[in-house]
Structures are given as structure tokens and as C-alpha cells.
Scaffold this motif. Structure first.
Motif, PDB file in Angstrom:
ATOM      1  N   GLN A  10       0.817  -1.206   0.000  1.00  0.00           N
ATOM      2  CA  GLN A  10       0.000   0.000   0.000  1.00  0.00           C
ATOM      3  C   GLN A  10       0.864   1.275   0.000  1.00  0.00           C
ATOM      4  OE1 GLN A  10      -3.041   0.063   2.981  1.00  0.00           O
ATOM      5  NE2 GLN A  10      -3.870  -1.943   2.415  1.00  0.00           N
ATOM      6  N   CYS A  11       1.782   1.365   0.985  1.00  0.00           N
ATOM      7  CA  CYS A  11       2.579   2.590   1.077  1.00  0.00           C
ATOM      8  C   CYS A  11       3.987   2.433   0.533  1.00  0.00           C
ATOM      9  CB  CYS A  11       2.619   3.088   2.527  1.00  0.00           C
ATOM     10  SG  CYS A  11       3.488   1.961   3.654  1.00  0.00           S
ATOM     11  N   GLY A  12       4.419   1.182   0.250  1.00  0.00           N
ATOM     12  CA  GLY A  12       5.756   0.936  -0.303  1.00  0.00           C
ATOM     13  C   GLY A  12       6.859   0.966   0.716  1.00  0.00           C
ATOM     14  N   ALA A  13       6.549   1.052   2.020  1.00  0.00           N
ATOM     15  CA  ALA A  13       7.577   1.092   3.050  1.00  0.00           C
ATOM     16  C   ALA A  13       8.260  -0.247   3.151  1.00  0.00           C
ATOM     17  CB  ALA A  13       6.963   1.497   4.383  1.00  0.00           C
ATOM     18  N   ALA A  14       9.579  -0.228   3.361  1.00  0.00           N
ATOM     19  CA  ALA A  14      10.351  -1.469   3.480  1.00  0.00           C
ATOM     20  C   ALA A  14      10.346  -1.942   4.903  1.00  0.00           C
ATOM     21  CB  ALA A  14      11.774  -1.228   2.996  1.00  0.00           C
ATOM     22  N   SER A  15      10.533  -3.256   5.035  1.00  0.00           N
ATOM     23  CA  SER A  15      10.560  -3.885   6.351  1.00  0.00           C
ATOM     24  C   SER A  15      11.759  -4.787   6.403  1.00  0.00           C
ATOM     25  CB  SER A  15       9.266  -4.654   6.620  1.00  0.00           C
ATOM     26  OG  SER A  15       9.345  -5.314   7.859  1.00  0.00           O
ATOM     27  N   ALA A  16      12.482  -4.726   7.504  1.00  0.00           N
ATOM     28  CA  ALA A  16      13.683  -5.559   7.632  1.00  0.00           C
ATOM     29  C   ALA A  16      13.339  -6.975   8.039  1.00  0.00           C
ATOM     30  CB  ALA A  16      14.633  -4.904   8.667  1.00  0.00           C
ATOM     31  N   THR A  17      12.225  -7.177   8.619  1.00  0.00           N
ATOM     32  CA  THR A  17      11.801  -8.528   9.042  1.00  0.00           C
ATOM     33  C   THR A  17      10.565  -8.933   8.251  1.00  0.00           C
ATOM     34  OG1 THR A  17      10.475  -7.595  10.813  1.00  0.00           O
ATOM     35  CG2 THR A  17      12.751  -8.225  11.352  1.00  0.00           C
ATOM     36  N   PRO A  18      10.388 -10.249   8.081  1.00  0.00           N
ATOM     37  CA  PRO A  18       9.229 -10.724   7.294  1.00  0.00           C
ATOM     38  C   PRO A  18       7.932 -10.652   8.085  1.00  0.00           C
ATOM     39  CG  PRO A  18      10.514 -12.599   8.028  1.00  0.00           C
ATOM     40  CD  PRO A  18      11.288 -11.386   8.455  1.00  0.00           C
ATOM     41  N   SER A  20       3.959  -9.762   8.415  1.00  0.00           N
ATOM     42  CA  SER A  20       2.845  -9.846   7.463  1.00  0.00           C
ATOM     43  C   SER A  20       2.189  -8.494   7.235  1.00  0.00           C
ATOM     44  CB  SER A  20       1.807 -10.846   7.966  1.00  0.00           C
ATOM     45  OG  SER A  20       1.303 -10.434   9.228  1.00  0.00           O
ATOM     46  N   GLN A  21       2.293  -7.559   8.174  1.00  0.00           N
ATOM     47  CA  GLN A  21       1.656  -6.254   8.052  1.00  0.00           C
ATOM     48  C   GLN A  21       2.727  -5.162   8.137  1.00  0.00           C
ATOM     49  OE1 GLN A  21      -1.344  -5.947  11.046  1.00  0.00           O
ATOM     50  NE2 GLN A  21      -2.852  -7.142   9.861  1.00  0.00           N
ATOM     51  N   CYS A  22       2.441  -4.096   7.450  1.00  0.00           N
ATOM     52  CA  CYS A  22       3.352  -2.948   7.434  1.00  0.00           C
ATOM     53  C   CYS A  22       3.296  -2.242   8.791  1.00  0.00           C
ATOM     54  CB  CYS A  22       2.980  -1.989   6.303  1.00  0.00           C
ATOM     55  SG  CYS A  22       3.994  -0.481   6.252  1.00  0.00           S
ATOM     56  N   ALA A  23       4.477  -1.931   9.323  1.00  0.00           N
ATOM     57  CA  ALA A  23       4.517  -1.254  10.624  1.00  0.00           C
ATOM     58  C   ALA A  23       4.103   0.202  10.518  1.00  0.00           C
ATOM     59  CB  ALA A  23       5.936  -1.351  11.208  1.00  0.00           C
ATOM     60  N   LYS A  24       4.122   0.724   9.324  1.00  0.00           N
ATOM     61  CA  LYS A  24       3.811   2.134   9.124  1.00  0.00           C
ATOM     62  C   LYS A  24       2.332   2.396   8.907  1.00  0.00           C
ATOM     63  CE  LYS A  24       5.189   6.133   6.331  1.00  0.00           C
ATOM     64  NZ  LYS A  24       6.037   6.624   5.220  1.00  0.00           N
ATOM     65  N   CYS A  25       1.768   1.630   7.936  1.00  0.00           N
ATOM     66  CA  CYS A  25       0.331   1.882   7.611  1.00  0.00           C
ATOM     67  C   CYS A  25      -0.566   0.690   7.898  1.00  0.00           C
ATOM     68  CB  CYS A  25       0.201   2.303   6.156  1.00  0.00           C
ATOM     69  SG  CYS A  25       0.620   0.969   4.999  1.00  0.00           S
TER      70      CYS A  25
END
Length: 465
Positions: A10-18, A20-25
Motif C-alpha cells: 500500500q505505502c511501499g515502506a520497506a521492512s527488515a523482518t518478514p 505480514s503487516q506494514c509497521a507504518k500503515c
């Protein structure tokens, strides 16, 4: 080996860990292939599009633009561009690095060094994910539906299709058709029952048999007529005897009608016209046997009975008469011969029963019994009642019937009056006994009869005439 990044869809934010949900949005994260930019499920180890390993995390890269040629169908995974407006104070983003070159897939590790770690577990990492066997591509159960194809928004339940109710007249028409069909079915069933009942009534079933019998007999088809005989008739008469007894004269029949009907028997009368002779009424009897209407034929057997009595062979006559009565129990002549045979054998009870039966049947069923034969049966019955059975009161009725016979001779009247006078004396009725004796004196001519009349008068103390 191409690197991969875990990006929010949705927002394209990267995550260092796998995660399932974006920490940002809070959107859905996907593992983006560094070689082709395809968004894969977090559990994937290989890209569903290019097949490169994507287990190792690399720098966050944006998916490359589609490389399909002109006219080619669109990619199965629509590219979703999410544009974010950066705040004024935010530092500018670094340009995305070029995708790394594809590296060959790593060699499979020995089973002893493999450690199965559940994807998404707290300690799970790309380095801990199980590797596929060498030379074999692991087929993920979710591969049929790529991550980019999943509708992340909740799907509304399908709406039930609205079906308009039929007009009221349609239901009324259906009910009318159903009622009409049921009514016709009931009527058809009732008609079938009525037809079967009418067709099997004794007067209808026996009439068909009588018509068939007279037709085949007129056509001299004696075998067909013989087949309509009762079982007892065929037992005591052969087809050859029946055919030999038939007259060869030409004849016709008409006006078939019921003359008498009773349970199990129907007597038909019809007009018989024999060539060279005036028409006369004849009769034919049919009886029910084994649910069929058959002809009880005993004429050949009755001729044998007559021959036996003409030869004074009463025993043979009795046997044959009993057989004739078995074939046709309603034949007055067969019963008459049984009466006469019992009278000769001095069996008064049997004589009375057979004589009474023969006389009663003669009032309903025609036979060859002449008036003289019937008179003879009454005489046997009266004598049996008066002398053998000692029932003079029953003999009086037989004497009265004998006197009522037409054209009775004076000699016969003389005998009847003298016998009835004796019966009246036995019953202590002297007045009626004297009246019969006086009447007999005017009819009797034989000296012994006249002498007996005088003896009766003396017993009754009658004055001299």
C-alpha cells in the motif's frame, strides 16, 4: 543471487523482518523479487515469475516497469502505484539501486545441516528458511494466486438475485390445471371400473358365451361347441358322441333373451327356426365354472338312462341318472329318473327328495318331461307320503295337483279319489272321505272299485243311497 526486499503493497515502506503487516500503515507486506520486481508471498523462497531465489533480503527496490511487448496481454499482477507526498522537511529519497545480477541458485545443503523453521516464527529469517531439494522447484500451495492478485480490501458478500413472484393468475391457472387433470383421472378410473363391472356381470358374460355357442353350433363347428362344455359334461360325453347326436338339418336362431337367472346359472330362451318347420322357442342353460360360463350338456347321457330303464335295468339306470344329475343338477328329467330309481329300490326318503326336486325344477327349467311323466312323479310322491312315510297330510296336496292336470281320464280320477278318501279316513276327516267316495262312485266302472266304495261307506256308517 538476486536480492529481494519486503515492501508494503500500500505505502511501499520497506521492512527488515518478514512481518505480514506494514509497521507504518498496517498494509499487507510482500516479498518483492530483485530481478523482476514481482510481489510474492512472504513464505516464498523463489519468485513465481522468474524463478530466482528471493530468500535473502536486499535493499528495498521498486518493482521494474513491465517489459511486455506491444499487443501482449497485460501482466497477471497489475502494478499498483502508491504515491506518497513527502513532508516539506523530509530529506529527499535516494534513487532506487539497480537490481543486482542474477546469481545461480545455491547448492542444496545436506539434510543434516537443514533446520526446519516455520515461516513467520519469531526466529525465522531468510537464512533459516528451508531450502528446496537440488534441481527441483518447490510448488507452493498459494502459487496459483499471486500476492499482487489478492484483493486486500474485504469483498462484499454476493447479493441474492431478486426473482419477481409470478402473477396471481399463474398460480390460479396451475391449480385449475391440476384439479382438472385429477378430475379427469378420477373419471377415467370410474369409467374403467364401471366398464369392467358391467362387462363381467353374469347376464352380460353369460350372454356372450351363449351367442358364441349358438353361432359355432349353427356353423357345425362341433369341436368349438364341445370346448365350451363343463368339465363333467366332457367326462361323460366324447366329442364323437356329441357330433353323432346332432341333427344335420339347417337351422337359425334369433331373439336371445334371459328366461331365468339365479346365482351361478342363467337360462336363455331363443327362437329356433329349422328348415321346413315352424319356428319354436328353445332354451339353453349356462353355468359359471372356474370364472367361466360353460354349457352343462347331458342329452347323450340321458339317452343312456332311458335305454337302461327301458331294459328294466334299474341299477344301471340309477348310476347313469346320478351321473346326469352331476353334469346338470338343474335338469328335471335326471332328477325324475333318480326319483323313479329310488322308488323301485324302496328308499322312501330318497324317493320323496328326488321327486320333489324334479317337480320343482320342472316349473323353472324346461326338459323332455311330458305331462304324463310329471303326473307319474306326483303319483309316486303321493303314494310314498301316504303309505311308506305315513304322512297322509302331505299326500293330500299331491292328490289335489294330480286332479288339476288337464285332460285327466275318468279312470285316473277314480283312483285318485279312492286314495284320497283313504287318506281322509286316516286323518279322521270322515265327511271329506265320504264326499270323495261318492264322487268316485260316479267315475269308477270296474267292479272291484265299486265294491271298495261300498266298503268305505260302511266304515263311515253312511246311509244307503
Amino acid at each position: 543471487m538476486a536480492s529481494a526486499a519486503i515492501l508494503c503493497t500500500q505505502c511501499g515502506a520497506a521492512s527488515a523482518t518478514p512481518l505480514s503487516q506494514c509497521a507504518k500503515c498496517g498494509g499487507k507486506n510482500a516479498r518483492v523479487c530483485g530481478g523482476c520486481g514481482l510481489q510474492n508471498s512472504l513464505t516464498k523462497n523463489y519468485c513465481d515469475k522468474c524463478g530466482n531465489p528471493i530468500s535473502d533480503l536486499g535493499p528495498a527496490v521498486a518493482p521494474p516497469p513491465p517489459t511486455a511487448g506491444p499487443g501482449a496481454p497485460k501482466s497477471d499482477i497489475p502494478a499498483t502505484v502508491v504515491k506518497h507526498i513527502a513532508p516539506k522537511d523530509a530529506p529527499p529519497k535516494e534513487p532506487a539501486k539497480a537490481p543486482a545480477k542474477k546469481d545461480p541458485p545455491p547448492a542444496a545443503l545436506p539434510p543434516a545441516k537443514m533446520k526446519a523453521v516455520e515461516p513467520g516464527a519469531p526466529n525465522a529469517s531468510p537464512a533459516n528458511a528451508p531450502l528446496p531439494a537440488a534441481g527441483r522447484k518447490v510448488v507452493d500451495p498459494f502459487a496459483a494466486n499471486e500476492v499482487s492478485n489478492y484483493p486486500w480490501a474485504p469483498i462484499a458478500p454476493p447479493q441474492a438475485e431478486f426473482i419477481a413472484a409470478p402473477p396471481r393468475w399463474v398460480g390460479m391457472l396451475r391449480r385449475a390445471v391440476t384439479v382438472t387433470f385429477a378430475t379427469f383421472a378420477v373419471i377415467a378410473a370410474l369409467v374403467a371400473v364401471w366398464y369392467w363391472t358391467e362387462n363381467n356381470k353374469p347376464e352380460n358374460a353369460s350372454r356372450r358365451a351363449a351367442i358364441q355357442y349358438l353361432d359355432v353350433l349353427k356353423a357345425r363347428d362341433y369341436a368349438a361347441a364341445y370346448s365350451m362344455f363343463s368339465e363333467a359334461s366332457r367326462k361323460y360325453c366324447t366329442l364323437e358322441e356329441f357330433a353323432a347326436s346332432r341333427d344335420t338339418s339347417t337351422w337359425t336362431w334369433s331373439d336371445l333373451r334371459i328366461d331365468h337367472i339365479e346365482p351361478g346359472a342363467v337360462l336363455y330362451a331363443y327362437e329356433l327356426k329349422i328348415a321346413g318347420a315352424p319356428p319354436r322357442t328353445d332354451r339353453v342353460l349356462f353355468v359359471e365354472e372356474n370364472k367361466k360360463w360353460v354349457r352343462p350338456y347331458s342329452w347323450v347321457l340321458m339317452r343312456k338312462v332311458e335305454e337302461a330303464f327301458e331294459k328294466n335295468n334299474a341299477d344301471m339306470g340309477l348310476v347313469l341318472a346320478q351321473a346326469a344329475a352331476t353334469v346338470n343338477p338343474r335338469d328335471p328329467m335326471a332328477r325324475g329318473y333318480l326319483c323313479e330309481a329310488a322308488y323301485y329300490r324302496k328308499a322312501p326318503a330318497d324317493t320323496a327328495r328326488q321327486c320333489l326336486t324334479a317337480i320343482e325344477l320342472s316349473h323353472v327349467y324346461p326338459s323332455n318331461l311330458s305331462l304324463k311323466s310329471l303326473y307319474h312323479l306326483h303319483a309316486i310322491l303321493a303314494d310314498t307320503y301316504k303309505n311308506a312315510l305315513q304322512k297322509p297330510d302331505l299326500a293330500l296336496d299331491q292328490f289335489a295337483q294330480m286332479l288339476a292336470f288337464p285332460s285327466i281320464s275318468p279312470a285316473d280320477q277314480c283312483e285318485i279319489l279312492l286314495a284320497r278318501s283313504e287318506a281322509y279316513i286316516t286323518l279322521s276327516r270322515p265327511g271329506e272321505a265320504l264326499a270323495d267316495a261318492n264322487r268316485a262312485s260316479q267315475l269308477c266302472v270296474r267292479p272291484q272299485d265299486l265294491a271298495y266304495i261300498e266298503e268305505i261307506r260302511r266304515k263311515l256308517n253312511a246311509p244307503n243311497q
